[in-house]
Design a protein around this motif. Structure first.
Motif, PDB file in Angstrom:
ATOM      1  N   THR A 132       0.849  -1.196   0.000  1.00  0.00           N
ATOM      2  CA  THR A 132       0.000   0.000   0.000  1.00  0.00           C
ATOM      3  C   THR A 132       0.881   1.242   0.000  1.00  0.00           C
ATOM      4  N   SER A 162       0.395   5.624   0.268  1.00  0.00           N
ATOM      5  CA  SER A 162      -0.556   6.716   0.477  1.00  0.00           C
ATOM      6  C   SER A 162      -0.616   7.589  -0.771  1.00  0.00           C
ATOM      7  N   GLU A 163      -1.728   8.261  -0.949  1.00  0.00           N
ATOM      8  CA  GLU A 163      -1.916   9.097  -2.133  1.00  0.00           C
ATOM      9  C   GLU A 163      -0.921  10.251  -2.160  1.00  0.00           C
ATOM     10  N   THR A 164      -0.584  10.789  -0.978  1.00  0.00           N
ATOM     11  CA  THR A 164       0.382  11.898  -0.913  1.00  0.00           C
ATOM     12  C   THR A 164       1.749  11.460  -1.407  1.00  0.00           C
ATOM     13  N   CYS A 166       2.378   8.984  -3.379  1.00  0.00           N
ATOM     14  CA  CYS A 166       2.277   8.740  -4.820  1.00  0.00           C
ATOM     15  C   CYS A 166       2.460  10.033  -5.608  1.00  0.00           C
ATOM     16  N   GLY A 167       1.933  11.143  -5.079  1.00  0.00           N
ATOM     17  CA  GLY A 167       2.101  12.436  -5.745  1.00  0.00           C
ATOM     18  C   GLY A 167       3.547  12.869  -5.789  1.00  0.00           C
ATOM     19  N   HIS A 194      -0.978  -0.991  -8.349  1.00  0.00           N
ATOM     20  CA  HIS A 194      -1.430   0.249  -7.705  1.00  0.00           C
ATOM     21  C   HIS A 194      -2.227   1.141  -8.665  1.00  0.00           C
ATOM     22  N   ASP A 232      -5.139   1.778  -8.554  1.00  0.00           N
ATOM     23  CA  ASP A 232      -6.156   2.530  -7.812  1.00  0.00           C
ATOM     24  C   ASP A 232      -5.649   3.899  -7.400  1.00  0.00           C
ATOM     25  N   GLN A 233      -4.351   4.180  -7.649  1.00  0.00           N
ATOM     26  CA  GLN A 233      -3.749   5.464  -7.311  1.00  0.00           C
ATOM     27  C   GLN A 233      -3.582   6.298  -8.588  1.00  0.00           C
ATOM     28  N   HIS A 243      -1.857   8.971  -9.348  1.00  0.00           N
ATOM     29  CA  HIS A 243      -0.507   9.414  -9.697  1.00  0.00           C
ATOM     30  C   HIS A 243       0.355   8.260 -10.199  1.00  0.00           C
ATOM     31  N   ASN A 284      -9.277   5.500 -13.399  1.00  0.00           N
ATOM     32  CA  ASN A 284      -7.842   5.748 -13.500  1.00  0.00           C
ATOM     33  C   ASN A 284      -7.253   5.173 -14.786  1.00  0.00           C
TER      34      ASN A 284
END
Length: 483
Positions: free
Chosen positions: A117, A119-121, A123-124, A158, A160-161, A163, A211
């Motif tokens: 996993t 986090s979205e942050t 990934c950015g 991934h 689902d993300q 970025h 996505n």
């Protein structure tokens, strides 16, 4: 340095303070980055920068501040060629330990996707660093993936993300650049094929469908902007499967892809346009579901048409504009016109639905290949008359109906339309009453000034003076009556 603890503190202080000054200084990009590149502990500093971006268990900054996270990612994103080259090029003057650390820097960054996993942050921040590296040393990135294709699977894990998907997009596009010395298009095609399979299997998960759809949308959009980009191998999408994905999900993405894919086929692969015949008979059924089963309402208690259906409506218009007899026949045989009429009645406030539907009706009427033209005209005439006869017809909806009615009248030179009007018993009465009242208001120019007519041919000044004289006369009569 003899004391390792002092060495750690020194490097930590350099990273926290010096990186801030580099980012915020007004020096050139080369000068900003050169102070890191030429530093005695370059490999360690890069390791710490990457650790901060990926939030791995770094040695010196176990709890980096948001400001430092942002600055480290900005340093990668805005770095010059020399800064990125450090990750891949061989440098003289490094001891064995520093050389080993340097060689593992890029692996340390890209293997972030091997985590279960993210986090979205993070990934950015990861995307900002990877995007800059791909643009400057994309061939080296693809070479790394070619030698370790498990990384490809880790990226796909991934989707689902957003970025991570943007990073995949940049990789696929770079892999198909015609100017590349080495050919990585077969790897990019593998990426694309596996993405499409994931979208089919995960069609019930809207976030994944959204996505992955954005990847194909971006690729097709880039193709429209760059004619030299070769995407024929990576855009091997089947319209029928895309349509099934759209049906099974609530995502507008597949319909958006179909719109762009049809435009791409028209420009580059016209022999593939016939693949849209397979979905033509399904389009009316989807609109029928919209007005029969869709019960979501907005704050004013009106049904929501939805962006997904707007995409489908635009796709329908694009297909009709092809003037393909097979496609048009399947649409009409499955009741497109009557279903659109029922849909319009269910959504009387939706101007975009009305505008696009009008264009669809117009294209169908003007297409002389259609055998069922008389049935279409009859349906539209009955629709207009019946809606005007209702006492609670919405004012804005009347504007759409009158526009459609006036279009029919202007097409009377078509013998089929003229015959249909004569056979409709209520049409003549409607034109002399309801339509005439609306046209007297809507078709008159403001102050009788026609913007399309030369000024020297206008008679609006005389008419204005007459209106003023009439108003003055009316006022004087009212005053006399009061006296």
């Amino acid at each position: 340095m003899e004391n390792p603890q002092d060495q750690q503190l020194m490097i930590q202080e350099f990273i926290i303070n010096q990186v801030t000054s580099i980012i915020q200084s007004d020096l050139s990009v080369y000068q900003k980055c050169n102070s890191i590149i030429t530093h005695e502990y370059s490999a360690w500093i890069y390791y710490e920068l990457i650790s901060t971006i990926t939030l791995n268990s770094n040695i010196f900054n176990r709890n980096p501040t948001p400001q430092l996270l942002f600055q480290c990612s900005e340093l990668f994103e805005n770095a010059n060629q020399e800064f990125i080259d450090y990750l891949f090029d061989h440098l003289e003057g490094l001891n064995e330990n520093q050389q080993v650390i340097k060689q593992g820097l890029f692996r340390y960054l890209i293997t972030l996707v091997e985590l279960d996993t993210i986090s979205e942050t993070i990934c950015g921040y990861f995307y900002k660093a990877m995007n800059s590296i791909i643009q400057k040393r994309g061939a080296d990135v693809w070479n790394f993936i070619e030698n370790d294709q498990r990384i490809m699977s880790s990226f796909l894990k991934h989707v689902d993300q957003p970025h991570i998907c943007k990073t995949i997009t940049e990789l696929i596009i770079f892999g198909n650049q015609p100017s590349n010395i080495l050919d990585y298009s077969y790897l990019a095609q593998q990426f694309s094929d596996r993405l499409f399979k994931i979208m089919i299997k995960k069609s019930y998960q809207n976030i994944i469908v959204d996505n992955i759809s954005e990847i194909y949308i971006e690729i097709l959009t880039r193709k429209s902007q760059n004619q030299n980009l070769e995407i024929s191998q990576i855009i091997m999408l089947q319209p029928s499967k895309l349509f099934q994905i759209a049906i099974q999900s609530n995502s507008e993405g597949p319909y958006h892809i179909l719109n762009l894919l049809l435009e791409y086929f028209k420009n580059y692969q016209q022999d593939q346009i016939d693949s849209f015949i397979d979905i033509s008979h399904l389009i009316p059924l989807e609109f029928q579901k919209t007005y029969q089963n869709y019960n979501q309402y907005d704050r004013y208690y009106n049904k929501l048409f939805g962006r997904k259906n707007v995409r489908l409506l635009n796709l329908t218009l694009q297909l009709i504009e092809l003037n393909n007899q097979s496609i048009n026949s399947k649409l009409i045989d499955n009741g497109l016109v009557n279903i659109l009429i029922n849909t319009i009645c269910e959504f009387p406030f939706h101007n975009q639905l009305h505008f696009t539907s009008f264009l669809i009706f117009e294209k169908l009427i003007e297409n002389h290949q259609i055998d069922q033209i008389l049935q279409i005209i009859d349906s539209l005439l009955n629709f207009i008359v019946n809606q005007f006869n209702q006492t609670q017809t919405i004012i804005g909806f009347k504007g759409f109906l009158s526009k459609l009615a006036n279009y029919m009248i202007n097409q009377q030179n078509n013998p089929v339309i003229l015959t249909a009007m004569k056979n409709n018993q209520e049409w003549e009465g409607f034109c002399q009453t309801n339509l005439q009242i609306i046209n007297q208001i809507e078709l008159n120019f403001y102050f009788n000034f026609n913007p399309r007519k030369p000024i020297n041919e206008q008679n609006f000044g005389q008419n204005i003076q007459q209106d003023i004289s009439q108003q003055q006369e009316q006022i004087s009569q009212e005053q006399q009556q009061q006296e």
